[in-house]
Every structure is written in C-alpha cells, then in structure tokens.
Design a protein around this motif. Structure first.
Motif, PDB file in Angstrom:
ATOM      1  N   UNK A   6       0.823  -1.206   0.000  1.00  0.00           N
ATOM      2  CA  UNK A   6       0.000   0.000   0.000  1.00  0.00           C
ATOM      3  C   UNK A   6       0.859   1.259   0.000  1.00  0.00           C
ATOM      4  N   UNK A   7       1.967   1.211   0.730  1.00  0.00           N
ATOM      5  CA  UNK A   7       2.851   2.374   0.756  1.00  0.00           C
ATOM      6  C   UNK A   7       3.414   2.653  -0.636  1.00  0.00           C
ATOM      7  N   UNK A   8       3.801   1.598  -1.351  1.00  0.00           N
ATOM      8  CA  UNK A   8       4.310   1.785  -2.715  1.00  0.00           C
ATOM      9  C   UNK A   8       3.216   2.346  -3.616  1.00  0.00           C
ATOM     10  N   UNK A   9       2.012   1.780  -3.535  1.00  0.00           N
ATOM     11  CA  UNK A   9       0.912   2.244  -4.382  1.00  0.00           C
ATOM     12  C   UNK A   9       0.514   3.681  -4.075  1.00  0.00           C
ATOM     13  N   UNK A  10       0.602   4.072  -2.811  1.00  0.00           N
ATOM     14  CA  UNK A  10       0.162   5.403  -2.400  1.00  0.00           C
ATOM     15  C   UNK A  10       1.180   6.486  -2.736  1.00  0.00           C
ATOM     16  N   UNK A  11       2.447   6.198  -2.508  1.00  0.00           N
ATOM     17  CA  UNK A  11       3.467   7.241  -2.611  1.00  0.00           C
ATOM     18  C   UNK A  11       4.389   7.107  -3.823  1.00  0.00           C
ATOM     19  N   UNK A  34      14.153   4.979  -3.684  1.00  0.00           N
ATOM     20  CA  UNK A  34      14.430   3.580  -4.021  1.00  0.00           C
ATOM     21  C   UNK A  34      14.670   2.739  -2.772  1.00  0.00           C
ATOM     22  N   UNK A  35      15.255   3.351  -1.754  1.00  0.00           N
ATOM     23  CA  UNK A  35      15.511   2.631  -0.505  1.00  0.00           C
ATOM     24  C   UNK A  35      14.201   2.205   0.144  1.00  0.00           C
ATOM     25  N   UNK A  36      13.209   3.112   0.163  1.00  0.00           N
ATOM     26  CA  UNK A  36      11.909   2.788   0.752  1.00  0.00           C
ATOM     27  C   UNK A  36      11.204   1.698  -0.044  1.00  0.00           C
ATOM     28  N   UNK A  37      11.289   1.788  -1.368  1.00  0.00           N
ATOM     29  CA  UNK A  37      10.673   0.760  -2.212  1.00  0.00           C
ATOM     30  C   UNK A  37      11.306  -0.602  -1.953  1.00  0.00           C
ATOM     31  N   UNK A  38      12.641  -0.634  -1.879  1.00  0.00           N
ATOM     32  CA  UNK A  38      13.343  -1.897  -1.621  1.00  0.00           C
ATOM     33  C   UNK A  38      12.971  -2.458  -0.247  1.00  0.00           C
TER      34      UNK A  38
END
Length: 487
Positions: free
Chosen positions: A431-436, A443-447
């Motif tokens: 959800x965090x990836x889809x939202x932000x 890239x660090x947060x996505x990983x």
C-alpha cells in the motif's frame, strides 16, 4: 484479550465502544433491520468532503486507547507463545519475536501514514483498512489496478473475516481444553500447588464434546447486538484476563526452571513458530479504528509505539519464561501446564470466562461485514430472521471448524500464516508503494517495502504448508494425544 472494535461498512461506522452512529451519507443500526448506507464510489473524483462524525462524547482518551490496544493484542495466541519459543529455540525464539514485532509495528505505522495521506488527498475522514486499500489502488500509477481497486477492498474484507472467524474457532478449542482439564481433574484437585508430572491421562470425554456443550451459550451470546451490553462484556473480559495473567506470571517467575534447553530448533518447527507469532500480533486491523476513536488523533503514534513496545515485552517475557519453566512439556496453551490446585484451576476458569465474552466482540467484525450484505437481499419482513440465522450459522461454522481440527497450536499457526501475515506484513508495504510511488518515493523505501512483503509472503506460504502437513500427518490422533493432558 480480544479486540474491541470499530468497523465501518460503506459509509456507516459501527462503534463498539459506545454505540452505533452513521456518517452524513448513511445510517445504520444494530439488530435485524436492513442497513441502508450509501456505497462508497469507486471513483476518486466523485468523493466529496465529509465532516468527521466522531463526537466529543464518544472520543477516547490516551489511556483508554492504550488499554484497548493492549486488549486487541492479548488473546489466546498470547498463551501459546511458550510453545512458539519451543518451536524456534530458546535464543532464536525471543530474537525472532522481537524482529516480527518490530516489522509488524512498522507496518502499522505504514498503514497509518497511508490512511492519513489518502484522507488529506481525497478530503475524507475515518478511513478504515478496507477503504485505505481501495483508495490507495485508485490513486496508484497502474491503470489496471485503478480499474480493479474495489477488489482490494474485497480482499481485505475477506482476510478480516477469515482471521476473525479463525480467532473464534481457536476460542472454542481454548475453552474446551481448559474446561476439560478443570472438570476431569476436579476429583483430585488439591489446595497444594505443585508442578504437574509427565504422566499422561486418558480423558473421560473428548474435547469435542465440550465444544458442542459451549456452542448453544455462544449462539445466545452473539444474538446480543446492543453495544452497551457488549461494552459490559468487554469490561468483564478485561477484569478476568488481567487477573489471570497476573497469577500466571507470578507462577512463571518462581524457580526451578529447565536447563540445557536447545537454543535453535528445527527449521520445520520454526515455520510453526512464525504462524503462531504473527497470529499473536493480531491488532493490525484495530490500528485505524482506534485512531478514528481517539479524542486527539495526533497523539495516536505515541500510543501505538508505547503500547506495542509493552506488548512485545510481554510476549518475549511470557514466551521465554514459559518455555524455561516447562521445557519439553510445554503445551499449546500455557494454562494447560499450570498446577492442579484450586488457585490455578480458577485461573483457567477466569481466562476461559474472559475468552467467552471476548468471542462476541471478535465475532462482531465478520458479522458486520456479512450480515448487512445478506440482509439487504431479502424483504423487510424476513430481515430479522435472516440476521439471526446468519449469526447462528457463523457461530456453528467456527465450532465445527474447531471440531474437525482440534489442534489448538496448529490452528493458531495456520490462521496466522494464511491471513494474519497478509494483513500485518504483506499488504501494508504494498500500500505504501501504491500510495506514494507517484510522489518521488525513494528507491531505498521501495526496496524496504518489497523486502518486508517478500518475507511475509515466504512465511505465509511455508508456514501454511507446514501447518497443513502437520494436520494431515497427525489427523488420526485423538485430542488427548494432541494436547497431552497431564496430571
């Protein structure tokens, strides 16, 4: 304890802390009437600002939210942590509990951030888990996900139903196991509290008999739909549970303890540990409802971190001390290891009473998803009958599930692996990836999010496989062999 919950269905808010209320777009009521609430639009452009329906009289203070957070994370899974530590090892168990706790709390924080961001973007208030999932998918870059965003809501609702009904099935097993031990040992229960010996007794009656005995009383209990009465049940459950836990910890801190316990267990049993541990962290579905009920919502992160830190501390203490106390004799519920004296038999009875009343509160979540959906498809004259029939059928479903698979530890592990891991670890990072993602997400947060979701998915797949494998290989065992009732 189990959850005391707020659940919103479409634009209706179901408030179990103090009654039911509706937003400006819909209305709802407890009971057998048809619930008429406007459906949430699947298009973000059609969402209009809403006034926060939370009234001052219904808002909860810091300490009240703290207590509800503790109650939502301390239930039957809590008492299974000593066996979970046994399945992981004396060193790996506590360390893994801490790691899972950190990841789970972080995912709760992610869910809060996503909900807060979406409410500001869409100018809405009181968004729950299901709505957060749907709105997040509606605003993500992928056209296909935006088109099918409503399925995100359906998936989360389905997982909540499976998880809560799984909790209710575990409650049947827990109450039956403890009631069986109390009744069948009553004739030689003494006033002197001494550790149990490892002699195995053959039960007079199968635990399934006790489950069926409890069934009519639980059916009558869930037919009570008045929120004020449910709040009384919640209070009774809290008092009995706190008293029981105090006596359990008092016994665990007494010497002697087992020595030379393995620090690392088999990887197969560790998979069962994962399911039990994630089952115990059952409060992720309560995060948004509790925040929505708080008088000062900006204080909720502080309550979350303080409350969950205390919960993780309790988990590690009970799991470690329980395993050190009982060693290889550790049972699926630590109450089954307590001495056969009147003091600790009363502990089992008090905790069972608490779980009995908590059943109604846990049951309310799937009931408020399923019952309005079914009732809306019949005429007004049949609404009450259908309402009561569906509730009765759901209780019977949880009972028969417990009868078919009367292994408390394996059912806890299975429910934790299948649904709790998805709600607690897999979905929030996605959800965090889809939202932000469209807002220059690093890239660090996505990983990091992908790593947490993959770990949760691996635990879900392998934990489910191992739990099902154990159930299949031991299907011919009786309840006496499964739970090893000692005297």
């Amino acid at each position: 304890m189990g959850k005391t919950s707020v659940l919103r269905k479409d634009n209706c808010e179901w408030n179990l802390f103090g009654g039911s209320k509706a937003s400006s777009k819909g209305s709802g009521s407890f009971g057998g009437r048809r619930h008429r609430c406007s459906s949430t639009s699947s298009s973000t452009s059609s969402v209009s600002p809403q006034k926060d329906p939370r009234g001052e009289a219904d808002a909860l203070l810091f300490m009240q939210i703290f207590i509800h957070l503790l109650k939502s994370n301390i239930g039957t899974g809590f008492l299974g942590l000593p066996l979970a530590v046994k399945n992981a090892g004396l060193l790996v168990g506590p360390v893994s509990l801490l790691a899972i706790g950190v990841f789970t709390v972080h995912c709760m924080d992610i869910l809060l951030n996503c909900a807060s961001h979406l409410t500001q973007r869409l100018q809405r208030s009181l968004v729950n888990y299901e709505e957060t999932t749907m709105y997040s998918l509606e605003t993500c870059p992928s056209p296909w996900l935006r088109t099918h965003a409503v399925w995100g809501r359906y998936v989360v609702s389905f997982l909540l139903i499976v998880t809560q009904l799984g909790f209710c099935s575990v409650y049947f097993m827990f109450m039956a196991d403890n009631l069986q031990q109390i009744i069948e040992e009553a004739h030689f229960t003494s006033n002197i509290c001494q550790p149990r010996q490892s002699l195995v007794m053959t039960p007079v009656l199968d635990a399934r008999f006790y489950m069926l005995t409890i069934l009519p009383f639980l059916i009558l209990l869930v037919l009570v739909q008045n929120a004020r009465v449910l709040s009384i049940f919640s209070t009774l459950a809290t008092i009995t549970t706190l008293g029981s836990l105090a006596l359990i910890f008092e016994y665990l801190v007494q010497l002697p303890r087992h020595s030379s316990l393995p620090l690392v267990a088999s990887w197969k049993t560790f998979l069962l540990f994962f399911g039990t541990a994630i089952f115990t962290f059952e409060g992720v579905g309560m995060v948004l409802p509790l925040k929505n009920q708080m008088k000062n919502p900006q204080q909720f992160p502080a309550v979350l971190y303080l409350g969950m830190s205390f919960v993780i501390f309790l988990y590690i203490c009970l799991g470690t001390l329980g395993y050190m106390k009982f060693g290889s004799d550790t049972q699926a519920s630590i109450t089954l290891n307590l001495p056969n004296c009147w003091l600790y038999q009363s502990v089992k009875l008090m905790y069972s009473v608490g779980i009995f009343f908590t059943y109604a509160l846990q049951f309310h979540i799937p009931a408020k998803i399923i019952v309005p959906y079914v009732v809306s498809r019949v005429s007004e004259n049949w609404a009450l009958f259908v309402d009561l029939t569906v509730r009765t059928a759901l209780v019977c479903l949880t009972c028969f599930s417990a009868v078919l698979i009367p292994r408390l530890d394996l059912v806890i592990s299975l429910v934790g692996s299948v649904s709790s891991s998805a709600l607690a670890l897999i979905i929030p990072p996605l959800l965090e990836i889809a939202t932000f993602y469209s807002e220059n997400m690093s890239c660090v947060t996505i990983a990091k999010d992908i790593m947490i979701s993959i770990l949760g998915l691996l635990g879900c797949v392998f934990g489910t496989y191992q739990a099902l494998h154990e159930m299949t290989s031991q299907a011919h065992f009786s309840m006496a062999n499964s739970t090893s009732v000692h005297t």
